[in-house]
Design a protein around this motif. Structure first.
Motif, PDB file in Angstrom:
ATOM      1  N   THR A 133      12.446   7.677 -14.765  1.00 39.29           N
ATOM      2  CA  THR A 133      12.246   7.889 -13.292  1.00 39.29           C
ATOM      3  C   THR A 133      10.914   7.649 -13.303  1.00 39.29           C
ATOM      4  OG1 THR A 133      12.296  10.120 -13.277  1.00 39.29           O
ATOM      5  CG2 THR A 133      14.304   8.769 -12.865  1.00 39.29           C
ATOM      6  N   ILE A 134      10.302   7.198 -12.012  1.00 32.60           N
ATOM      7  CA  ILE A 134       8.905   7.213 -11.684  1.00 32.60           C
ATOM      8  C   ILE A 134       8.737   7.415 -10.187  1.00 32.60           C
ATOM      9  CG2 ILE A 134       6.845   5.900 -11.465  1.00 32.60           C
ATOM     10  CD1 ILE A 134       7.599   4.199 -13.637  1.00 32.60           C
ATOM     11  N   SER A 135       8.027   8.728  -9.924  1.00 27.92           N
ATOM     12  CA  SER A 135       7.714   9.097  -8.485  1.00 27.92           C
ATOM     13  C   SER A 135       6.295   8.934  -8.257  1.00 27.92           C
ATOM     14  CB  SER A 135       8.025  10.370  -8.576  1.00 27.92           C
ATOM     15  OG  SER A 135       7.304  11.317  -9.298  1.00 27.92           O
ATOM     16  N   LYS A 136       5.924   8.256  -6.972  1.00 31.83           N
ATOM     17  CA  LYS A 136       4.695   8.156  -6.532  1.00 31.83           C
ATOM     18  C   LYS A 136       3.901   9.394  -6.133  1.00 31.83           C
ATOM     19  CE  LYS A 136       6.565   3.990  -5.086  1.00 31.83           C
ATOM     20  NZ  LYS A 136       6.930   3.003  -4.032  1.00 31.83           N
ATOM     21  N   ASN A 137       2.713   9.685  -6.384  1.00 26.86           N
ATOM     22  CA  ASN A 137       2.191  10.984  -6.196  1.00 26.86           C
ATOM     23  C   ASN A 137       0.922  10.992  -4.855  1.00 26.86           C
ATOM     24  OD1 ASN A 137       3.736  11.871  -8.199  1.00 26.86           O
ATOM     25  ND2 ASN A 137       1.970  12.162  -9.632  1.00 26.86           N
ATOM     26  N   ASP A 138       0.706   9.729  -4.782  1.00 26.64           N
ATOM     27  CA  ASP A 138      -0.638   9.563  -3.588  1.00 26.64           C
ATOM     28  C   ASP A 138       0.087   9.003  -2.388  1.00 26.64           C
ATOM     29  OD1 ASP A 138       0.105   7.139  -5.219  1.00 26.64           O
ATOM     30  OD2 ASP A 138      -2.311   6.388  -5.187  1.00 26.64           O
ATOM     31  N   THR A 139      -0.576   8.988  -1.449  1.00 28.23           N
ATOM     32  CA  THR A 139      -0.054   8.438  -0.035  1.00 28.23           C
ATOM     33  C   THR A 139      -1.244   8.006   0.910  1.00 28.23           C
ATOM     34  OG1 THR A 139      -0.303  10.711   1.156  1.00 28.23           O
ATOM     35  CG2 THR A 139       1.950  10.499   0.170  1.00 28.23           C
ATOM     36  N   ASP A 140      -0.764   7.150   1.764  1.00 26.87           N
ATOM     37  CA  ASP A 140      -1.780   6.622   2.653  1.00 26.87           C
ATOM     38  C   ASP A 140      -1.957   7.397   3.934  1.00 26.87           C
ATOM     39  OD1 ASP A 140       0.295   6.316   4.531  1.00 26.87           O
ATOM     40  OD2 ASP A 140       0.718   4.236   4.237  1.00 26.87           O
ATOM     41  N   GLU A 141      -2.872   7.098   4.915  1.00 22.45           N
ATOM     42  CA  GLU A 141      -3.072   8.043   6.002  1.00 22.45           C
ATOM     43  C   GLU A 141      -2.109   8.486   6.969  1.00 22.45           C
ATOM     44  OE1 GLU A 141      -4.519   4.329   8.770  1.00 22.45           O
ATOM     45  OE2 GLU A 141      -6.172   5.698   7.976  1.00 22.45           O
ATOM     46  N   ASP A 142      -0.930   7.544   6.683  1.00 21.87           N
ATOM     47  CA  ASP A 142       0.313   8.053   7.511  1.00 21.87           C
ATOM     48  C   ASP A 142       1.159   8.897   6.561  1.00 21.87           C
ATOM     49  OD1 ASP A 142      -0.346   6.667   9.887  1.00 21.87           O
ATOM     50  OD2 ASP A 142      -0.042   4.643   8.775  1.00 21.87           O
ATOM     51  N   GLY A 143       1.028   9.096   5.417  1.00 27.22           N
ATOM     52  CA  GLY A 143       1.678  10.009   4.454  1.00 27.22           C
ATOM     53  C   GLY A 143       3.075   9.240   3.853  1.00 27.22           C
ATOM     54  N   ASN A 144       2.862   7.800   3.993  1.00 30.11           N
ATOM     55  CA  ASN A 144       3.619   6.852   3.011  1.00 30.11           C
ATOM     56  C   ASN A 144       3.199   6.928   1.637  1.00 30.11           C
ATOM     57  OD1 ASN A 144       5.595   6.356   5.233  1.00 30.11           O
ATOM     58  ND2 ASN A 144       3.759   5.210   6.360  1.00 30.11           N
TER      59      ASN A 144
END
Length: 200
Positions: A133-144
């Motif tokens: 499994t792979i989870s994303k750790n960073d987000t854009d300015e809207d929290g996505n």
């Protein structure tokens, strides 16, 4: 003479109108050319996915790199895929992606542009290896989620593929799959990988 003057005026007005159309058309073409040029500057020739084991007992912080290279782009020589090592089963890794345009000297780091336009980009990961499994750790300015930084977790030993896709202007939020996100694909690469049990 009275009939000729109006005709000349009409002809001159017609010529002026046509000239305006031509100038507008050229201007639009020029703008389009600039857009194409910008897109060419964003050519992605190299994708590097670096995985570092999350293990405080490991002092050397040795990393595994998955590297895709296609210097001459689509239609040229076949691209190359390289995986430096096998992954360990039941292990957690921190992942970081880097995108390069190696046709420039020095190579242009496209990752920075993706960061700056994070709201217009998102990475998607999928694997055929059970339990990976792979989870994303960073987000854009809207929290996505974006996916330049991630956590990869392996399960049992096995072999299969890992696919990484970068979408431009995807639907956000989405269900985490590239198919649901829509948008256009900036790059898509698939690596053959192996997960093995640690040597005891």
């Amino acid at each position: 003479m009275k009939m000729i003057k109006p005709m000349k005026t009409i002809k001159l007005l017609a010529l002026f109108f046509m000239s305006s159309l031509i100038l507008t058309s050229c201007s639009s073409d020029d703008d389009g050319h600039d857009d194409d040029h910008d897109h060419e500057e964003e050519l992605i020739t190299t994708v590097i996915y670096t995985l570092t084991e999350k293990n405080t007992d490991v002092d050397d912080n040795s990393s595994i790199t998955l590297t895709f290279t296609d210097i001459d782009g689509p239609g040229g020589e076949n691209p190359s895929y390289a995986v430096s090592e096998t992954l360990l089963s039941n292990t957690e890794y921190t992942g970081k992606l880097q995108l390069l345009n190696a046709t420039d000297d020095p190579a242009e780091d496209i990752t920075e542009e993706v960061k700056e336009e994070a709201d217009e980009h998102e990475f998607f990961f999928s694997s055929t290896i059970s339990g990976l499994t792979i989870s994303k750790n960073d987000t854009d300015e809207d929290g996505n989620p974006v996916g330049i930084e991630s956590t990869l977790t392996t399960g049992d030993a096995g072999t299969g593929t890992l696919t990484i896709i970068l979408k431009h202007e995807p639907t956000k939020p989405n269900d985490g799959t590239s198919a649901n996100a829509g948008g256009s694909t900036d790059v898509e690469v698939t690596f053959d990988i192996s997960v093995v049990d640690p040597v005891k």
